[in-house]
Motif scaffolding. Structure first.
Motif, PDB file in Angstrom:
ATOM      1  N   ASP A 178       0.721  -1.718  -0.223  1.00  0.00           N
ATOM      2  CA  ASP A 178       0.275   0.092  -0.242  1.00  0.00           C
ATOM      3  C   ASP A 178       0.869   1.013  -0.055  1.00  0.00           C
ATOM      4  OD1 ASP A 178       1.510   0.182   2.214  1.00  0.00           O
ATOM      5  OD2 ASP A 178      -0.787  -0.073   4.018  1.00  0.00           O
ATOM      6  N   GLU A 179       1.735   1.184  -0.423  1.00  0.00           N
ATOM      7  CA  GLU A 179       3.085   2.659  -0.206  1.00  0.00           C
ATOM      8  C   GLU A 179       3.355   2.843   0.781  1.00  0.00           C
ATOM      9  OE1 GLU A 179       4.921   3.274  -3.434  1.00  0.00           O
ATOM     10  OE2 GLU A 179       3.373   1.688  -3.762  1.00  0.00           O
ATOM     11  N   GLU A 180       2.963   2.289   2.233  1.00  0.00           N
ATOM     12  CA  GLU A 180       4.035   2.628   3.152  1.00  0.00           C
ATOM     13  C   GLU A 180       5.675   2.514   3.484  1.00  0.00           C
ATOM     14  OE1 GLU A 180       2.668   0.350   7.143  1.00  0.00           O
ATOM     15  OE2 GLU A 180       0.406   1.706   6.903  1.00  0.00           O
ATOM     16  N   ILE A 181       6.259   3.123   4.075  1.00  0.00           N
ATOM     17  CA  ILE A 181       7.533   3.265   4.098  1.00  0.00           C
ATOM     18  C   ILE A 181       7.987   2.219   4.860  1.00  0.00           C
ATOM     19  CG2 ILE A 181       9.561   4.020   3.448  1.00  0.00           C
ATOM     20  CD1 ILE A 181       8.417   6.632   2.143  1.00  0.00           C
ATOM     21  N   PHE A 182       9.307   1.378   5.088  1.00  0.00           N
ATOM     22  CA  PHE A 182       9.458   0.142   5.601  1.00  0.00           C
ATOM     23  C   PHE A 182      11.489   0.426   6.199  1.00  0.00           C
ATOM     24  CE2 PHE A 182      11.842  -3.643   6.814  1.00  0.00           C
ATOM     25  CZ  PHE A 182      11.478  -3.986   8.448  1.00  0.00           C
ATOM     26  N   VAL A 183      12.012   0.729   7.246  1.00  0.00           N
ATOM     27  CA  VAL A 183      14.129   0.900   6.705  1.00  0.00           C
ATOM     28  C   VAL A 183      13.456  -0.064   7.984  1.00  0.00           C
ATOM     29  CG1 VAL A 183      14.711   2.587   7.505  1.00  0.00           C
ATOM     30  CG2 VAL A 183      13.400   3.658   6.012  1.00  0.00           C
ATOM     31  N   GLU A 184      14.844  -1.101   7.646  1.00  0.00           N
ATOM     32  CA  GLU A 184      15.579  -2.234   8.299  1.00  0.00           C
ATOM     33  C   GLU A 184      17.442  -1.799   7.990  1.00  0.00           C
ATOM     34  OE1 GLU A 184      15.572  -6.156   9.352  1.00  0.00           O
ATOM     35  OE2 GLU A 184      14.575  -5.745   7.334  1.00  0.00           O
ATOM     36  N   ILE A 185      17.826  -0.823   9.336  1.00  0.00           N
ATOM     37  CA  ILE A 185      19.345  -1.260   8.991  1.00  0.00           C
ATOM     38  C   ILE A 185      19.722  -2.654   9.453  1.00  0.00           C
ATOM     39  CG2 ILE A 185      20.966   0.446  10.042  1.00  0.00           C
ATOM     40  CD1 ILE A 185      19.140   2.886  10.922  1.00  0.00           C
ATOM     41  N   HIS A 186      21.112  -3.326   8.746  1.00  0.00           N
ATOM     42  CA  HIS A 186      21.409  -4.589   8.770  1.00  0.00           C
ATOM     43  C   HIS A 186      23.117  -3.760   9.602  1.00  0.00           C
ATOM     44  CE1 HIS A 186      18.275  -5.281   6.064  1.00  0.00           C
ATOM     45  NE2 HIS A 186      18.523  -5.127   5.019  1.00  0.00           N
ATOM     46  N   GLU A 187      23.189  -2.822  10.246  1.00  0.00           N
ATOM     47  CA  GLU A 187      24.266  -2.788  10.685  1.00  0.00           C
ATOM     48  C   GLU A 187      24.427  -2.617  12.439  1.00  0.00           C
ATOM     49  OE1 GLU A 187      27.691  -1.047   8.617  1.00  0.00           O
ATOM     50  OE2 GLU A 187      27.119  -1.352   6.517  1.00  0.00           O
ATOM     51  N   ASN A 188      25.204  -2.419  12.638  1.00  0.00           N
ATOM     52  CA  ASN A 188      25.102  -1.783  14.431  1.00  0.00           C
ATOM     53  C   ASN A 188      25.372  -0.298  13.858  1.00  0.00           C
ATOM     54  OD1 ASN A 188      25.063  -1.441  17.416  1.00  0.00           O
ATOM     55  ND2 ASN A 188      26.392  -2.583  17.278  1.00  0.00           N
ATOM     56  N   VAL A 189      24.182   0.276  14.647  1.00  0.00           N
ATOM     57  CA  VAL A 189      24.703   1.515  15.318  1.00  0.00           C
ATOM     58  C   VAL A 189      24.656   2.052  16.221  1.00  0.00           C
ATOM     59  CG1 VAL A 189      23.889   2.042  12.226  1.00  0.00           C
ATOM     60  CG2 VAL A 189      22.005   2.544  14.576  1.00  0.00           C
TER      61      VAL A 189
END
Length: 311
Positions: free
Chosen positions: A34-45
């Motif tokens: 439905d065009e909602e944005i999803f963000v996932e960071i794959h490194e330790n920050v």
């Protein structure tokens, strides 16, 4: 420090990362059905100094939401400091109330970025200097003038040039560039409409006859004002007219308008990723601001002076 890029301008983010000799942080910025944005960071920050590189250009609302969600993800991942790097700050033209019952959207966007969790903002050629004051966090406004002045000096050495502001509101910007060009003469295009329904009359304030005119502006959107100003300068006897603009929004038929105008060339930066039409245009040339942004990012990370970049 770490560099994180959204989807607004990956080539610029990659160029900045190369200049800083750092890889871009691995992350997924994608859409649900439905065009909602999803963000996932794959490194330790955790405990890192993170710079999120994202212009809020077309599609402005999608790119703005990407930026906000990236900032929120980093805050929840315990990043030590989050700097929003906005090569182009969208909604900047709505920086005051031009009439009753209208918003000041630039302030609203500043509030959103701050509330999302950004600790600092880095941008280039904000449309109005007071936008820095809309943020309640430290904000650095870089100038594209050094990049442009170097290019102008390389192309016009020994030629008579005049720096021209396409409207009265851009005089400060034009004067700053003229100062960098060994105090080149300054001219202003005075645009006025005598009465409703009649075409605009353009008067040139300053001597441009026989000179190469450099039109300077921060944003070129429809390119109408720029092309009309160029035509007025040619009518006033200018030997040639070029335009330098930091942010190439170039919406609608702007590219076609530039190609049929009397402009010799329109020079923009890569603060906004150029579309196919702009990239292929024979009259549009693109300068990179990646070294400027990378140097500013490095100085912020090292806690050294950013303003000395422009001394």
């Amino acid at each position: 420090m770490k560099l994180l890029s959204g989807n607004s301008n990956p080539p610029l983010a990659q160029a900045i990362a190369s200049y800083c000799e750092l890889p871009l942080t691995q992350a997924s910025v994608r859409r649900f059905a439905d065009e909602e944005i999803f963000v996932e960071i794959h490194e330790n920050v955790r405990g890192e100094d993170v710079f999120v590189i994202q212009s809020t250009s077309y599609p402005a609302n999608d790119n703005l939401m990407e930026l906000l969600i990236c900032i929120d993800a980093l805050r929840r991942a315990s990043a030590k400091r989050i700097t929003a790097v906005l090569p182009y700050f969208g909604y900047a033209r709505q920086d005051r109330k031009p009439g009753p019952r209208t918003p000041i959207s630039a302030k609203l966007v500043a509030n959103l970025i701050t509330t999302a969790g950004a600790n600092r903002v880095l941008s280039v050629d904000l449309h109005a200097g007071q936008i820095q004051g809309f943020f309640d966090i430290p904000t650095d406004n870089l100038y594209g003038a050094p990049v442009m002045s170097a290019d102008i000096q390389a192309r016009f050495t020994g030629k008579p040039i005049t720096v021209v502001s396409p409207d009265v509101g851009g005089v400060v910007r034009a004067r700053a560039l003229a100062k960098r060009l060994d105090n080149a003469p300054l001219a202003i295009v005075d645009k006025r409409r005598e009465r409703a329904g009649e075409s605009e009359v353009m008067n040139i304030i300053g001597d441009v006859e026989g000179r190469f005119c450099i039109l300077i502006d921060d944003i070129v959107d429809s390119a109408g004002t720029l092309c009309n100003a160029a035509a007025a300068l040619k009518e006033a006897g200018a030997a040639g007219v070029m335009a330098y603009c930091t942010h190439g929004v170039l919406s609608g038929g702007a590219v076609a308008r530039v190609e049929t105008s009397v402009l010799t060339e329109l020079v923009i930066t890569d603060s906004i990723a150029p579309d196919e039409a702009a990239a292929k245009s024979a009259k549009i040339r693109i300068l990179t601001i990646a070294p400027l942004l990378a140097e500013a990012i490095t100085r912020i990370a090292d806690e050294s002076s950013v303003s000395s970049l422009f001394d």
